[in-house]
Design an enzyme around this catalytic site. Structure first.
Site, short mmCIF file in Angstrom:
data_model
loop_
_atom_site.label_atom_id
_atom_site.label_comp_id
_atom_site.label_asym_id
_atom_site.label_seq_id
_atom_site.Cartn_x
_atom_site.Cartn_y
_atom_site.Cartn_z
N GLU A 134 0.81 -1.35 -0.06
CA GLU A 134 0.04 0.06 0.08
C GLU A 134 0.85 1.26 -0.01
O GLU A 134 2.09 1.12 0.53
CB GLU A 134 -0.93 0.13 1.29
CG GLU A 134 -2.16 -1.25 1.28
CD GLU A 134 -2.42 -1.54 2.41
OE1 GLU A 134 -3.51 -2.13 2.66
OE2 GLU A 134 -2.05 -0.94 3.61
N GLU A 214 -7.57 2.49 -1.19
CA GLU A 214 -7.47 1.85 0.31
C GLU A 214 -7.96 2.68 1.02
O GLU A 214 -8.82 3.80 0.90
CB GLU A 214 -6.01 1.52 0.58
CG GLU A 214 -5.50 0.31 0.41
CD GLU A 214 -6.23 -0.82 1.17
OE1 GLU A 214 -6.78 -0.57 2.07
OE2 GLU A 214 -6.17 -2.02 0.86
N GLU A 222 -3.66 0.80 -3.51
CA GLU A 222 -3.11 -0.30 -3.70
C GLU A 222 -3.14 -0.91 -5.10
O GLU A 222 -3.94 -0.77 -5.73
CB GLU A 222 -3.72 -1.46 -2.82
CG GLU A 222 -3.02 -2.94 -2.77
CD GLU A 222 -3.58 -3.96 -1.78
OE1 GLU A 222 -3.86 -3.40 -0.57
OE2 GLU A 222 -3.86 -4.94 -2.07
N HIS A 271 0.82 -6.76 3.41
CA HIS A 271 0.89 -8.23 3.50
C HIS A 271 1.23 -9.14 2.40
O HIS A 271 1.07 -8.83 1.24
CB HIS A 271 -1.01 -8.53 3.32
CG HIS A 271 -1.93 -7.56 4.40
ND1 HIS A 271 -3.10 -6.90 3.90
CD2 HIS A 271 -1.23 -6.76 5.36
CE1 HIS A 271 -3.49 -6.07 4.74
NE2 HIS A 271 -2.42 -5.79 5.73
N ARG A 342 -8.69 -10.72 9.74
CA ARG A 342 -7.62 -9.75 9.48
C ARG A 342 -6.98 -9.12 10.65
O ARG A 342 -6.12 -8.25 10.29
CB ARG A 342 -8.11 -8.54 8.21
CG ARG A 342 -8.65 -9.08 7.16
CD ARG A 342 -9.34 -8.23 6.32
NE ARG A 342 -10.10 -8.84 5.10
CZ ARG A 342 -9.36 -8.82 3.92
NH1 ARG A 342 -8.05 -8.69 3.84
NH2 ARG A 342 -10.07 -9.68 2.91
N GLU A 361 -1.22 -15.80 4.49
CA GLU A 361 -0.87 -14.55 4.44
C GLU A 361 -0.19 -13.94 5.54
O GLU A 361 -0.83 -14.01 6.58
CB GLU A 361 -2.16 -13.57 3.76
CG GLU A 361 -1.84 -12.18 3.83
CD GLU A 361 -3.47 -11.22 3.72
OE1 GLU A 361 -3.43 -10.25 3.35
OE2 GLU A 361 -4.53 -12.21 3.85
N ARG A 363 0.76 -10.80 7.62
CA ARG A 363 0.34 -9.37 7.39
C ARG A 363 1.22 -8.38 8.26
O ARG A 363 0.77 -7.14 7.92
CB ARG A 363 -1.30 -9.46 8.09
CG ARG A 363 -2.10 -10.23 7.34
CD ARG A 363 -3.70 -10.35 7.99
NE ARG A 363 -4.36 -9.10 8.04
CZ ARG A 363 -4.85 -8.43 7.09
NH1 ARG A 363 -4.77 -8.91 5.93
NH2 ARG A 363 -5.41 -7.09 6.81
#
Length: 473
Positions: A134, A214, A222, A271, A342, A361, A363
């Protein structure tokens, strides 16, 4: 297909190339470069390298041992889209001119060694990486620090703080705080700019899956690249940042990958999706496992979680990183794993039931990292988990920020500062030394650089908010 120097030079001349640009990465993680006229480039120099002064590069060599070589990786060649004169760019490895060996502090060499170590374990032969970096696009940025003052100022026409500005006319449509994900234009004012960035990326050989606004106001964006192997993706991430910054500048805007430039809105994370494969088959999938994960994938997660505090020294490597890694704002500070959740450090995406799409993933990383170091460190942590069968424990499939204080105390979390992360790395780095991927000298150099050039530098300077807190004491 491997490119040959002779054929490449013939192609360059036939294409009208006039300059050759040699790009490489310094220790903290920024591209450096110099350019050579094509008339000065021959087959020998493409193989043996081009000399440069390594003592002027951050984290490289002392003045008495400054001579270094840049050896182009011919497979990385691309026509630089931002040069007025036709220029062929290469990403290079750094080589010692005396020993003719790769320079141990060259981050790209570390990534290449990590891929070789993976093969040597017999566990897998390929790792795939998909970082989601990002960034913010601003219209104005000013900052300065002196003996008697220090400040920063950011502005964006999109920033919600400008909803009452006299812009003559102010047309509104500015994303509210934490509501930038993701309304259509005109609220998303950067659609066309991001599309141009994607077109340039594809022109340079980067495959892109999507782009979007984002969460944060003021131009947080992103662009997601299609996954690739470790060193190739680290190369691509540097090219990705190069393209974003230069396309923004072309439009009189500026892009930053600083993790937390804006107070009280979301920071910029990265991520990192990752998976292991062998003989063309995915190793992280098991239809009967939790969230479709194999036992091997769970052990890989166990390694990431165990070494999470030490990984932060490479994955979240700035003092500013830890202004993002605080509870709230979807910040993944807790070392647990979960499907879809998340707020966990490790999330298992559930978009697809295809075995080839099964991945995990991680993060906590952010785009201020040196990707060669960060990807290599994550791979080594995961492999340590597999080799030592580190159980990650039970998943946590609920919002961590809704747990009671007693429940939260039982969960391990990331360090709260870069200083703490470096201390964790000092005590936990044996896993990084496997296969000679990292060396004790490199880790020591990283820690010393971060402490002296960043932590101490920030610690010694008064913070503007301290005047609000303490001026009247």
């Amino acid at each position: 297909m491997e490119r040959k120097p002779k054929e490449l030079l013939t192609w360059a001349k036939d294409t009208g190339i006039k300059m050759v640009d040699l790009k490489f990465i310094d220790l903290p993680g920024l591209w450096q470069h110099f350019s050579v006229p094509l008339s000065e480039v021959d087959e020998k120099s493409l193989v043996e390298g081009f000399g440069f002064d390594g003592s002027s590069i951050r984290g490289f060599k002392e003045i008495h041992e400054s001579d270094m070589l840049l050896v182009p990786d011919l497979d990385t060649a691309f026509i630089d889209p931002f040069c007025d004169t036709p220029t062929l760019s290469f990403i290079c490895n750094v080589v010692d001119p005396v020993t003719k060996k790769n320079f141990e502090r060259d981050p790209r060499y570390v990534a290449q060694k990590a891929e070789e170590y993976l093969k040597s374990t017999g566990i897998a032969d390929t790792s795939y990486w998909g970082p989601e970096a990002e960034f913010f696009i601003f219209d104005d940025v000013r900052f300065d620090q002196n003996y008697h003052y220090g400040y920063y100022f950011l502005d964006s026409k999109e920033g919600f703080w400008n909803s009452g500005a006299e812009e003559r006319p102010n047309l509104g449509y500015k994303p509210r705080y934490k509501e930038g994900y993701f309304p259509v234009p005109p609220t998303d004012s950067l659609q066309n700019l991001r599309t141009e960035m994607v077109m340039v990326m594809e022109q340079c050989g980067i495959k892109v899956e999507c782009h979007h606004h984002e969460v944060a106001t003021a131009g947080q964006c992103e662009i997601d690249m299609k996954y690739a192997t470790l060193t190739k993706m680290a190369d691509q991430l540097l090219l990705y940042k190069y393209i974003i910054k230069n396309v923004a500048r072309k439009h009189n805007k500026t892009a930053t990958f600083m993790p937390k430039p804006i107070f009280q809105d979301n920071g910029s994370g990265m991520h990192v999706h990752q998976s292991l494969w062998k003989d063309g088959k995915p190793l992280f999938y098991d239809a009967n496992g939790y969230a479709g994960l194999s036992e091997l994938a769970r052990y890989y997660i166990g390694g990431l979680l165990k070494h999470g505090p030490a990984l932060a020294a490479f994955c979240s490597p700035t003092t500013n990183s830890f202004k993002r890694l605080v509870p709230g704002f979807e910040a993944p500070v807790y070392l647990v794993y979960s499907q879809r959740n998340r707020s966990a450090a490790v999330r298992v995406p559930m978009y697809s039931s295809n075995p080839q799409a099964k991945r995990i993933e991680y993060r906590p990383p952010d785009p201020s990292c040196n990707p060669y170091f960060a990807f290599a460190a994550m791979l080594l942590a995961g492999l340590d988990g597999i080799l030592n069968k580190i159980d990650p424990g039970e998943p946590l499939d609920k919002n961590i920020y809704e747990l009671t204080p007693e429940e939260v105390k039982a969960i391990r979390s990331l360090p709260g500062s870069l200083d703490e992360a470096l201390k964790a790395l000092e005590t936990d780095h044996e896993f990084l030394l496997q296969g000679g991927v990292f060396t004790e000298e490199l880790i020591e150099a990283w820690i010393n650089y971060k402490k002296s050039k960043e932590i101490d530098a920030v610690r010694m300077r008064p913070h503007p908010y301290e005047f609000i807190l303490y001026f009247d004491v």
